[in-house]
Design an enzyme around this catalytic site. Structure first.
Site, PDB file in Angstrom:
ATOM      1  N   HIS A  97      -3.040  -6.928  27.601  1.00 13.30           N
ATOM      2  CA  HIS A  97      -4.077  -6.439  28.523  1.00 13.30           C
ATOM      3  C   HIS A  97      -3.683  -6.660  29.983  1.00 13.30           C
ATOM      4  CE1 HIS A  97      -5.303 -10.521  29.587  1.00 13.30           C
ATOM      5  NE2 HIS A  97      -5.053 -10.816  28.321  1.00 13.30           N
ATOM      6  N   SER A 100      -7.052 -10.198  33.805  1.00 11.94           N
ATOM      7  CA  SER A 100      -8.505 -10.395  33.621  1.00 11.94           C
ATOM      8  C   SER A 100      -9.052 -11.257  34.761  1.00 11.94           C
ATOM      9  CB  SER A 100      -8.784 -11.088  32.285  1.00 11.94           C
ATOM     10  OG  SER A 100      -8.487 -12.471  32.406  1.00 11.94           O
ATOM     11  N   LEU A 101     -10.367 -11.299  34.839  1.00 14.29           N
ATOM     12  CA  LEU A 101     -10.996 -12.110  35.900  1.00 14.29           C
ATOM     13  C   LEU A 101     -10.638 -13.587  35.777  1.00 14.29           C
ATOM     14  CD1 LEU A 101     -14.334 -10.170  35.979  1.00 14.29           C
ATOM     15  CD2 LEU A 101     -12.969 -10.668  38.015  1.00 14.29           C
ATOM     16  N   GLY A 110      -8.396 -17.787  26.270  1.00 19.00           N
ATOM     17  CA  GLY A 110      -8.492 -17.806  24.809  1.00 19.00           C
ATOM     18  C   GLY A 110      -9.427 -16.725  24.301  1.00 19.00           C
ATOM     19  N   ARG A 146     -11.079  -7.147  27.320  1.00 18.66           N
ATOM     20  CA  ARG A 146      -9.936  -6.926  28.205  1.00 18.66           C
ATOM     21  C   ARG A 146      -8.844  -6.093  27.538  1.00 18.66           C
ATOM     22  NH1 ARG A 146     -10.236 -12.401  26.786  1.00 18.66           N
ATOM     23  NH2 ARG A 146      -8.338 -13.567  26.280  1.00 18.66           N
ATOM     24  N   GLU A 200      -6.787 -13.192  21.364  1.00 19.90           N
ATOM     25  CA  GLU A 200      -5.975 -14.259  21.957  1.00 19.90           C
ATOM     26  C   GLU A 200      -6.138 -15.508  21.106  1.00 19.90           C
ATOM     27  OE1 GLU A 200      -3.518 -15.586  23.176  1.00 19.90           O
ATOM     28  OE2 GLU A 200      -3.679 -14.939  25.280  1.00 19.90           O
ATOM     29  N   HIS A 270      -3.036  -9.529  23.287  1.00 19.86           N
ATOM     30  CA  HIS A 270      -3.010 -10.670  24.208  1.00 19.86           C
ATOM     31  C   HIS A 270      -1.657 -11.367  24.225  1.00 19.86           C
ATOM     32  CE1 HIS A 270      -7.390 -10.323  24.468  1.00 19.86           C
ATOM     33  NE2 HIS A 270      -7.235  -9.817  23.258  1.00 19.86           N
TER      34      HIS A 270
HETATM   35  O1  3PG Z   1      -5.834 -17.323  27.150  1.00 20.67           O
HETATM   36  C1  3PG Z   1      -5.256 -17.397  28.243  1.00 20.67           C
HETATM   37  O2  3PG Z   1      -5.543 -18.223  29.112  1.00 20.67           O
HETATM   38  C2  3PG Z   1      -4.128 -16.462  28.587  1.00 20.67           C
HETATM   39  O3  3PG Z   1      -4.484 -15.159  28.296  1.00 20.67           O
HETATM   40  C3  3PG Z   1      -2.843 -16.840  27.876  1.00 20.67           C
HETATM   41  O4  3PG Z   1      -2.588 -18.060  28.384  1.00 20.67           O
HETATM   42  P1  3PG Z   1      -1.198 -18.862  28.261  1.00 20.67           P
HETATM   43  O5  3PG Z   1      -0.147 -18.088  28.984  1.00 20.67           O
HETATM   44  O6  3PG Z   1      -1.554 -20.135  28.930  1.00 20.67           O
HETATM   45  O7  3PG Z   1      -0.893 -19.041  26.795  1.00 20.67           O
END
Ligand code: 3PG
Length: 342
Positions: A97, A100-101, A110, A146, A200, A270
């Site tokens: 995606h 995101s915000l 997550g 997202r 995710e 994700h």
């Molecule tokens: O869930 C999250 O914060 C991100 O989309 C992926 O995070 P990471 O790169 O810390 O695994």
């Protein structure tokens, strides 16, 4: 943080006069055409990581369909017992995606359902431009907005102009109430399946925490271990291994059978669900996957052929041209789009 073939009515193409040209009749995704008998000059845009497979084949899609949902839900589409070597060529696009915000705020996200930023919207549109010449017959997204926004925004750019339609299969009533009553309209649609299994990874007690502040508090190494190790979960969350158990299982059970029948698939998901799927596709070890990072909004192209996933490009440039290693099939599809729409 940084980082179906619907069976197109032949009529459309007959009107362009190609069906009567000498050559072999082939169907590529939803495009039917005659291949010239003389050898075809490949359009190759090879990225550094692309595999240089010259074993180029052509899809002969035989998938006809009675409804948008049927092609996804019909058990005949899940022929996992079909020998892999008999599979048709199909394109597989993976896209993380757009921003995101919470990416923007550097928060662990997550499974929290957060929409795209303006930049994320732009990334999704840009991604759509890059894949606008690649056939897409089915779309899978996670259950999170997202990823769904990204898929839909990307599809606004596709040259074939089919309409992505979300399949509602949560109840008999939902299926009934979202029925389409025109075969023609169905043929101009692309089913979109939403699956929580592509979500995710669940980040547990870290969800909503700032990544930098968490590193300051628990140490950079500890946070890196939570974020990138294969089998160590963050507190009360999923490890990549746990995430792979559902995401890769879903890919094998639901998506691979579609690819086996020659359907071209896009998955919008994700960072970590896609890392686990790429680990499977590229046969990465649990050590190798640690250094795999995915940027937001960058589409990666694979070709599925004879049971093998061949990576054909992971673009860094702003346009699709010169980025993907087109197979003959994809080059012909693009040529057909040029003839149809220019
Ligand atoms: O869930 C999250 O914060 C991100 O989309 C992926 O995070 P990471 O790169 O810390 O695994």
């Amino acid at each position: 943080m940084a980082t179906t073939a619907f069976h197109q009515t032949i009529g459309t193409f007959q009107s362009h006069g190609h069906i009567n040209k000498p050559g072999i009749r082939k169907e590529i995704g939803d495009v039917a055409m005659r291949l010239p008998l003389k050898s075809f000059k490949l359009e190759l845009g090879l990225s550094k990581r692309a595999c240089f497979s010259r074993n180029l084949g052509v899809i002969k899609s035989s998938a006809s369909q009675s409804s948008v949902a049927d092609q996804v839900l019909s058990p005949s589409n899940k022929n996992t017992s079909e020998p892999r070597k008999k599979s048709k060529e199909a394109a597989l696009i993976l896209i993380r995606h757009g921003e995101s915000l919470w990416n923007e705020k550097n928060l662990f996200t997550g499974c929290v359902d957060v929409p795209l930023t303006k930049k994320g919207v732009e990334e999704a549109i840009e991604a759509g431009k890059r894949i606008s010449n690649i056939p897409i017959d089915m779309i899978y997204t996670s259950a999170l907005i997202r990823a769904q926004m990204t898929a839909m925004l990307a599809m606004t750019q596709h040259r074939r102009k089919k309409v992505p339609i979300v399949i509602h299969n949560e109840s008999e009533q939902a299926r009934k109430w979202s029925e389409i009553f025109s075969e023609d309209t169905k043929k101009q649609s692309i089913p979109v399946v939403q699956a929580w299994q592509l979500n995710e990874r669940m980040y547990g007690d870290l969800q909503g925490l700032n990544k930098q502040e968490t590193a300051d508090r628990y140490g950079k190494e500890q946070v890196h271990e939570w974020r990138r190790s294969y089998d160590i979960p963050p507190p009360n969350g999923e490890s990549l291994e746990m995430c792979a158990e559902r995401a890769v299982a879903y890919f094998k059970e639901e998506i691979e059978p579609q690819l086996l029948t020659g359907k071209n698939v896009m998955i919008a998901a994700h960072g970590n669900s896609l890392r686990s799927i790429i680990m499977y596709l590229d046969k990465l070890t649990s050590q190798e996957v640690i250094s795999l990072e995915l940027s937001t909004g960058i589409p990666m192209l694979y070709i599925f052929k004879e049971g093998r996933f061949i990576r054909r490009g992971s673009p860094v440039a702003p346009s699709e041209a010169g980025v993907y290693a087109y197979t003959r099939t994809l080059a012909l599809y693009r040529q057909k789009l040029d003839e149809m729409f220019t």
